[in-house]
Enzyme design. Structure first.
Site, PDB file in Angstrom:
ATOM      1  N   ARG A 140      -0.783  -9.593  13.063  1.00  0.00           N
ATOM      2  CA  ARG A 140      -1.320  -8.579  12.138  1.00  0.00           C
ATOM      3  C   ARG A 140      -2.122  -9.229  11.015  1.00  0.00           C
ATOM      4  O   ARG A 140      -3.156  -8.705  10.602  1.00  0.00           O
ATOM      5  CB  ARG A 140      -0.175  -7.740  11.556  1.00  0.00           C
ATOM      6  N   ARG A 192      12.041  -2.016  11.113  1.00  0.00           N
ATOM      7  CA  ARG A 192      10.703  -1.652  11.592  1.00  0.00           C
ATOM      8  C   ARG A 192      10.250  -2.648  12.670  1.00  0.00           C
ATOM      9  O   ARG A 192      10.237  -3.862  12.446  1.00  0.00           O
ATOM     10  CB  ARG A 192       9.725  -1.620  10.410  1.00  0.00           C
ATOM     11  N   LYS A 198       0.832  -1.217   0.000  1.00  0.00           N
ATOM     12  CA  LYS A 198       0.000   0.000   0.000  1.00  0.00           C
ATOM     13  C   LYS A 198       0.863   1.262   0.000  1.00  0.00           C
ATOM     14  O   LYS A 198       0.628   2.181  -0.780  1.00  0.00           O
ATOM     15  CB  LYS A 198      -0.909   0.030   1.247  1.00  0.00           C
ATOM     16  N   ARG A 256      11.455  -6.813   5.114  1.00  0.00           N
ATOM     17  CA  ARG A 256      11.409  -5.385   5.442  1.00  0.00           C
ATOM     18  C   ARG A 256      11.932  -5.143   6.858  1.00  0.00           C
ATOM     19  O   ARG A 256      12.651  -4.180   7.111  1.00  0.00           O
ATOM     20  CB  ARG A 256       9.974  -4.854   5.299  1.00  0.00           C
ATOM     21  N   ARG A 266      -9.695   0.577   8.174  1.00  0.00           N
ATOM     22  CA  ARG A 266      -9.314  -0.800   8.471  1.00  0.00           C
ATOM     23  C   ARG A 266     -10.451  -1.553   9.152  1.00  0.00           C
ATOM     24  O   ARG A 266     -10.296  -2.735   9.468  1.00  0.00           O
ATOM     25  CB  ARG A 266      -8.101  -0.814   9.405  1.00  0.00           C
TER      26      ARG A 266
HETATM   27  P1  ATP Z   1       1.792  -1.709   4.029  1.00  0.00           P
HETATM   28  O1  ATP Z   1       0.853  -2.425   3.082  1.00  0.00           O
HETATM   29  O2  ATP Z   1       2.013  -0.293   3.629  1.00  0.00           O
HETATM   30  O3  ATP Z   1       3.071  -2.434   4.236  1.00  0.00           O
HETATM   31  P2  ATP Z   1       1.172  -2.194   6.930  1.00  0.00           P
HETATM   32  O4  ATP Z   1      -0.101  -2.889   7.300  1.00  0.00           O
HETATM   33  O5  ATP Z   1       2.423  -2.977   7.056  1.00  0.00           O
HETATM   34  O6  ATP Z   1       1.003  -1.601   5.476  1.00  0.00           O
HETATM   35  P3  ATP Z   1       0.686   0.348   8.306  1.00  0.00           P
HETATM   36  O7  ATP Z   1      -0.470   0.678   7.445  1.00  0.00           O
HETATM   37  O8  ATP Z   1       1.842   1.231   8.254  1.00  0.00           O
HETATM   38  O9  ATP Z   1       1.346  -1.061   7.979  1.00  0.00           O
HETATM   39  O10 ATP Z   1       0.122   0.203   9.814  1.00  0.00           O
HETATM   40  C1  ATP Z   1       0.933  -0.172  10.895  1.00  0.00           C
HETATM   41  C2  ATP Z   1       0.110  -0.350  12.166  1.00  0.00           C
HETATM   42  O11 ATP Z   1      -0.499   0.899  12.554  1.00  0.00           O
HETATM   43  C3  ATP Z   1      -1.056  -1.336  12.083  1.00  0.00           C
HETATM   44  O12 ATP Z   1      -0.659  -2.674  12.309  1.00  0.00           O
HETATM   45  C4  ATP Z   1      -2.000  -0.798  13.193  1.00  0.00           C
HETATM   46  O13 ATP Z   1      -1.599  -1.225  14.470  1.00  0.00           O
HETATM   47  C5  ATP Z   1      -1.798   0.701  13.128  1.00  0.00           C
HETATM   48  N1  ATP Z   1      -2.801   1.338  12.246  1.00  0.00           N
HETATM   49  C6  ATP Z   1      -2.556   1.959  11.056  1.00  0.00           C
HETATM   50  N2  ATP Z   1      -3.703   2.398  10.495  1.00  0.00           N
HETATM   51  C7  ATP Z   1      -4.708   2.044  11.339  1.00  0.00           C
HETATM   52  C8  ATP Z   1      -6.129   2.171  11.316  1.00  0.00           C
HETATM   53  N3  ATP Z   1      -6.767   2.759  10.285  1.00  0.00           N
HETATM   54  N4  ATP Z   1      -6.845   1.677  12.358  1.00  0.00           N
HETATM   55  C9  ATP Z   1      -6.245   1.092  13.395  1.00  0.00           C
HETATM   56  N5  ATP Z   1      -4.914   0.902  13.477  1.00  0.00           N
HETATM   57  C10 ATP Z   1      -4.140   1.370  12.472  1.00  0.00           C
HETATM   58 MG    MG Z   2       2.306   1.120   5.136  1.00  0.00          MG
END
Ligand code: ATP
Ligand code: MG
Length: 191
Positions: A147, A136, A14, A130, A91
């Site tokens: 997750r 991270r 994303k 990553r 989400r």
């Molecule tokens: P990518 O596809 O970009 O790698 P990602 O799922 O690894 O995405 P982020 O979108 O950066 O990671 O989110 C990291 C963390 O931040 C999530 O696991 C969650 O705990 C929190 N978070 C981010 N957005 C939200 C949201 N809309 N609602 C609740 N928690 C969120």
């Molecule tokens: Mg992200």
């Protein structure tokens, strides 16, 4: 205005695709994950609270997350005028309903939801890599597992939600970054 939601599991790409989409279409990129990580780095109260959820692989509670998003929108009126790419929000169904309301209040709406579909095993591989490359903190095996489980339980239902309302576009998220971007653009160019 072009308002795009980019949707998909953790590590689906994303953030990577959003940066490119934002640049090409002149959109304001809002990554809720980045907003929270910035607060964690600055050790704000929000950052401390967010970290207690993120480190467990859990979502931040809806009420708080909605406030955070609202604040970002309210503090960047000029930059959002051509449209926004929402990366990592919504989400949950509650967040999706709130986003529709927030955009309606501003006289606009979601143009499209792009769903990056990637199998769980590939998500895991990408996040482990990553974690090794960037350090991270939530990209470790145990948190990744959590997750992905949270994604299936709380976030994946949004796919049906947006499909039913005719807004969901499936994109195969397994190719190269360039190929996936080309596919997304060939779709967004038609909107
Ligand atoms: P990518 O596809 O970009 O790698 P990602 O799922 O690894 O995405 P982020 O979108 O950066 O990671 O989110 C990291 C963390 O931040 C999530 O696991 C969650 O705990 C929190 N978070 C981010 N957005 C939200 C949201 N809309 N609602 C609740 N928690 C969120
Ligand atoms: Mg992200």
């Amino acid at each position: 205005m072009l308002n795009v939601v980019i949707f998909g599991g953790p590590g689906s790409g994303k953030g990577t695709q959003s940066e490119r989409i934002a640049e090409r279409y002149g959109l304001f990129h809002i990554s809720t994950g980045e907003v929270l990580r910035d607060h964690i780095a600055r050790k704000t109260d929000l950052g401390k609270l967010a970290n207690s959820y993120i480190s467990q692989g859990m979502l931040i509670p809806d009420k708080l997350m909605i406030k955070v998003l609202q604040h970002v929108l309210d503090t960047h009126p000029g930059e959002t005028s051509r449209g926004v790419i929402f990366d990592g929000f919504p989400r949950t169904i509650a967040q999706a309903e709130e986003l529709d309301r927030m955009l309606a209040d501003r006289g606009t709406k979601i143009s499209s939801v792009i769903g990056l579909e990637v199998p769980d095993e590939m998500l895991t591989e990408r996040m482990i890599l990553r974690g090794q490359q960037t350090g991270r903190a939530d990209d470790n095996e145990r948190t990744i597992k959590q997750r992905i489980a949270v994604y299936h339980k709380q976030t994946a239902p949004l796919k049906d939600h947006y499909t039913t309302s005719g807004r969901y576009t499936k994109i195969n998220g397994e190719g190269t970054v360039d190929d996936i971007f080309t596919t997304i653009c060939s779709y967004l160019d038609l909107i």
